[in-house]
Motif scaffolding. Structure first.
Motif, mmCIF file in Angstrom:
data_model
loop_
_atom_site.group_PDB
_atom_site.id
_atom_site.type_symbol
_atom_site.label_atom_id
_atom_site.label_comp_id
_atom_site.label_asym_id
_atom_site.label_seq_id
_atom_site.Cartn_x
_atom_site.Cartn_y
_atom_site.Cartn_z
ATOM 1 N N GLN A 63 1.195 -1.248 -0.145
ATOM 2 C CA GLN A 63 -0.025 -0.337 -0.130
ATOM 3 C C GLN A 63 1.107 1.241 0.299
ATOM 4 O O GLN A 63 1.936 1.364 0.789
ATOM 5 N N GLY A 64 0.572 2.496 -1.235
ATOM 6 C CA GLY A 64 1.570 3.445 -0.886
ATOM 7 C C GLY A 64 2.300 3.850 -2.400
ATOM 8 O O GLY A 64 1.253 3.239 -3.437
ATOM 9 N N ASN A 65 3.570 3.868 -2.371
ATOM 10 C CA ASN A 65 3.836 4.107 -4.033
ATOM 11 C C ASN A 65 5.068 3.578 -4.326
ATOM 12 O O ASN A 65 5.513 2.409 -3.600
ATOM 13 N N VAL A 66 5.622 3.644 -5.138
ATOM 14 C CA VAL A 66 7.066 2.862 -5.609
ATOM 15 C C VAL A 66 8.022 2.692 -4.673
ATOM 16 O O VAL A 66 8.690 2.309 -4.615
ATOM 17 N N MET A 67 7.969 4.053 -3.768
ATOM 18 C CA MET A 67 9.288 4.644 -3.077
ATOM 19 C C MET A 67 9.290 3.665 -1.506
ATOM 20 O O MET A 67 9.822 2.716 -1.118
ATOM 21 N N ASP A 68 8.085 3.043 -1.302
ATOM 22 C CA ASP A 68 7.515 2.204 -0.581
ATOM 23 C C ASP A 68 7.553 1.133 -0.906
ATOM 24 O O ASP A 68 7.941 -0.123 -0.017
ATOM 25 N N ILE A 69 7.624 0.568 -2.244
ATOM 26 C CA ILE A 69 8.300 -1.013 -2.600
ATOM 27 C C ILE A 69 9.671 -1.070 -2.189
ATOM 28 O O ILE A 69 10.390 -1.909 -1.467
ATOM 29 N N ILE A 70 10.593 0.000 -1.970
ATOM 30 C CA ILE A 70 11.993 0.258 -2.251
ATOM 31 C C ILE A 70 12.010 -0.605 -1.211
ATOM 32 O O ILE A 70 12.836 -1.087 -0.385
ATOM 33 N N ARG A 71 11.163 0.035 -0.545
ATOM 34 C CA ARG A 71 11.733 0.519 1.653
ATOM 35 C C ARG A 71 11.051 -1.101 2.162
ATOM 36 O O ARG A 71 11.926 -1.586 3.106
ATOM 37 N N VAL A 72 9.727 -1.356 1.833
ATOM 38 C CA VAL A 72 8.860 -2.444 1.970
ATOM 39 C C VAL A 72 9.991 -4.195 1.717
ATOM 40 O O VAL A 72 10.350 -4.823 1.704
ATOM 41 N N ASN A 73 10.817 -3.546 0.752
ATOM 42 C CA ASN A 73 11.648 -4.909 0.165
ATOM 43 C C ASN A 73 13.075 -4.839 -0.053
ATOM 44 O O ASN A 73 13.863 -6.374 -0.572
ATOM 45 N N ALA A 74 13.336 -3.767 0.523
ATOM 46 C CA ALA A 74 14.927 -3.708 0.752
ATOM 47 C C ALA A 74 15.502 -3.770 -0.399
ATOM 48 O O ALA A 74 16.725 -4.600 -0.459
ATOM 49 N N LEU A 75 15.058 -2.820 -1.670
ATOM 50 C CA LEU A 75 16.089 -2.879 -2.405
ATOM 51 C C LEU A 75 16.810 -2.244 -2.637
ATOM 52 O O LEU A 75 17.074 -1.439 -2.498
ATOM 53 N N GLU A 76 18.473 -2.528 -4.187
ATOM 54 C CA GLU A 76 19.211 -1.689 -4.039
ATOM 55 C C GLU A 76 19.654 -2.097 -5.539
ATOM 56 O O GLU A 76 19.482 -2.834 -6.233
ATOM 57 N N ALA A 77 20.040 -0.653 -5.831
ATOM 58 C CA ALA A 77 20.194 -1.409 -7.025
ATOM 59 C C ALA A 77 21.415 0.031 -7.861
ATOM 60 O O ALA A 77 21.671 1.242 -6.652
ATOM 61 N N ASP A 78 21.615 0.052 -8.650
ATOM 62 C CA ASP A 78 23.357 0.837 -9.581
ATOM 63 C C ASP A 78 22.614 1.764 -10.279
ATOM 64 O O ASP A 78 23.210 2.761 -9.865
ATOM 65 N N MET A 79 21.563 1.788 -10.660
ATOM 66 C CA MET A 79 20.483 3.199 -11.269
ATOM 67 C C MET A 79 18.980 3.393 -11.593
ATOM 68 O O MET A 79 18.606 1.829 -10.953
ATOM 69 N N ILE A 80 18.438 4.120 -11.599
ATOM 70 C CA ILE A 80 17.098 4.125 -11.782
ATOM 71 C C ILE A 80 16.679 4.360 -13.201
ATOM 72 O O ILE A 80 17.247 5.759 -13.050
ATOM 73 N N MET A 81 15.405 4.164 -13.297
ATOM 74 C CA MET A 81 14.841 4.626 -15.169
ATOM 75 C C MET A 81 13.611 4.944 -14.070
ATOM 76 O O MET A 81 13.044 3.864 -14.171
ATOM 77 N N ALA A 82 12.794 6.069 -14.705
ATOM 78 C CA ALA A 82 11.721 5.603 -13.918
ATOM 79 C C ALA A 82 10.929 7.100 -15.409
ATOM 80 O O ALA A 82 11.675 7.911 -15.852
ATOM 81 N N CYS A 83 9.641 6.777 -14.977
ATOM 82 C CA CYS A 83 8.545 7.446 -15.857
ATOM 83 C C CYS A 83 7.254 7.550 -14.741
ATOM 84 O O CYS A 83 6.820 6.264 -14.642
ATOM 85 N N GLY A 84 6.983 9.108 -14.903
ATOM 86 C CA GLY A 84 5.657 8.972 -13.946
ATOM 87 C C GLY A 84 5.062 10.507 -13.525
ATOM 88 O O GLY A 84 5.790 11.042 -14.123
#
Length: 258
Positions: free
Chosen positions: A168-189
Motif C-alpha cells: 500500500q502506497g507508491n513505488v518508493m514504498d516498494i523499495i523500503r518494504v523489499n529492501a531493494l538496492e540498485a546501481d541505477m534508476i530509470m523512471a516515468c510517472g
C-alpha cells in the motif's frame, strides 16, 4: 536534428485494458527508428482540436513495422482516438524525444519505476535493457494494466494507493518494504514520484534517469511551452531551461529542477 514530418499510420488493433486506458497498435515505418522512452504526437481528426497529443511508445515491433501506444483518455483528443478501429488512419508526428540511455545500464542492477500512465514506456525499456532488472509499478487500484507484459522481462513489484494489491502506497514504498538496492534508476510517472526518486538517488549516490510527463504543444521545441529548469544553460534559449519535447523527455535527475 532532422525535421520531423507528419506521417499517416494505420490502426492495426485497439482495445480497452483498464478504466480509461486503451491499447493501440499502429502500422508505421516509424517503428524502424523508435526506441524506449521516445514518443509520438497524434493528431485528432477534429479540426477544432488544433494540437497533437503526445503519447509515449509502449512497445516496438520492428519486424512488422508496428508501434504500440497505451494511453489514458483525458480529454476530447484522446477520447477521439479511443473510438478508432482497425483499418482507420491517424496522422502522427514522430519519432520524438531522446529516449532512455539503455547503453549506460548494460551489466548494471537497475530499478525500472513506472507510475500510472508512466508505466507503458517501461515495457519497451524492459525489453531493450541488458541489465539485472527489478520492475516497480505504481497503480491507483487493482486495475493492473501491462503487469503481465512487463513480467516477461524481470521481477515485478506492485504498489497500489488503496492497498488492494501489493504494497500500500507508491513505488518508493516498494523499495523500503523489499529492501531493494540498485546501481541505477530509470523512471516515468507523475511529478511527485519523480521528485521522490531524484531525492532518493541523490541520497544513495546513484544515477537516475527520469522521463518528465508534461503537456506538450508543438512537440518539436518551437513553442517553448514545455520547458523545465536545468543546471546548465540551454543553447537554444540561453537560459537555465530545457525543452522537454526535444531535449527530453528523459533527463538525468540531477540535471533538472523539478
Amino acid at each position: 536534428m532532422a525535421q520531423k514530418k507528419k506521417t499517416t499510420v494505420t490502426v492495426v488493433s485497439q482495445k480497452q485494458i483498464a478504466a480509461q486506458i486503451y491499447d493501440l497498435w499502429v502500422e508505421t515505418e516509424l517503428a524502424e527508428e523508435a526506441r524506449a522512452g521516445q514518443f509520438v504526437a497524434v493528431y485528432p481528426h477534429n479540426a477544432a482540436t488544433l494540437l497533437p497529443r503526445p503519447i509515449s511508445i509502449c512497445e516496438v515491433d520492428r519486424d512488422r513495422s508496428r508501434l504500440r501506444l497505451v494511453y489514458r483518455v483525458a480529454g476530447k483528443g484522446t477520447a477521439e482516438f479511443s473510438a478508432c478501429s482497425a483499418g482507420e488512419s491517424l496522422e502522427v508526428l514522430g519519432v520524438l524525444g531522446n529516449g532512455f540511455p539503455v547503453e549506460k545500464a548494460v551489466g548494471r542492477k537497475v530499478l525500472l519505476m513506472g507510475g500510472g500512465i508512466g508505466i507503458p514506456p517501461m515495457l519497451q525499456l524492459a525489453r531493450e535493457l541488458e541489465a539485472e532488472k527489478h520492475i516497480l509499478l505504481g497503480y491507483r487500484d487493482q486495475d493492473l494494466f501491462l503487469q503481465e507484459d512487463l513480467g516477461q522481462y524481470g521481477q515485478v513489484y506492485i504498489a497500489t494507493e488503496d492497498g488492494s494489491v501489493g504494497v500500500q502506497g507508491n513505488v518508493m514504498d516498494i523499495i523500503r518494504v523489499n529492501a531493494l538496492e540498485a546501481d541505477m534508476i530509470m523512471a516515468c510517472g507523475p511529478m511527485p514520484m519523480l521528485r521522490a526518486i531524484k531525492k532518493y538517488a541523490a541520497e544513495q549516490g546513484i544515477a537516475a534517469y527520469i522521463s518528465l510527463e508534461e503537456r506538450m504543444a508543438c512537440g518539436v521545441g518551437a513553442c517553448l511551452g514545455c520547458v523545465c529548469r536545468t543546471k546548465e544553460i540551454d543553447a537554444h534559449s540561453h537560459v537555465h531551461n530545457a525543452r522537454i519535447c526535444t531535449d527530453g523527455p528523459v533527463f538525468e535527475a540531477e540535471e533538472v529542477e523539478i
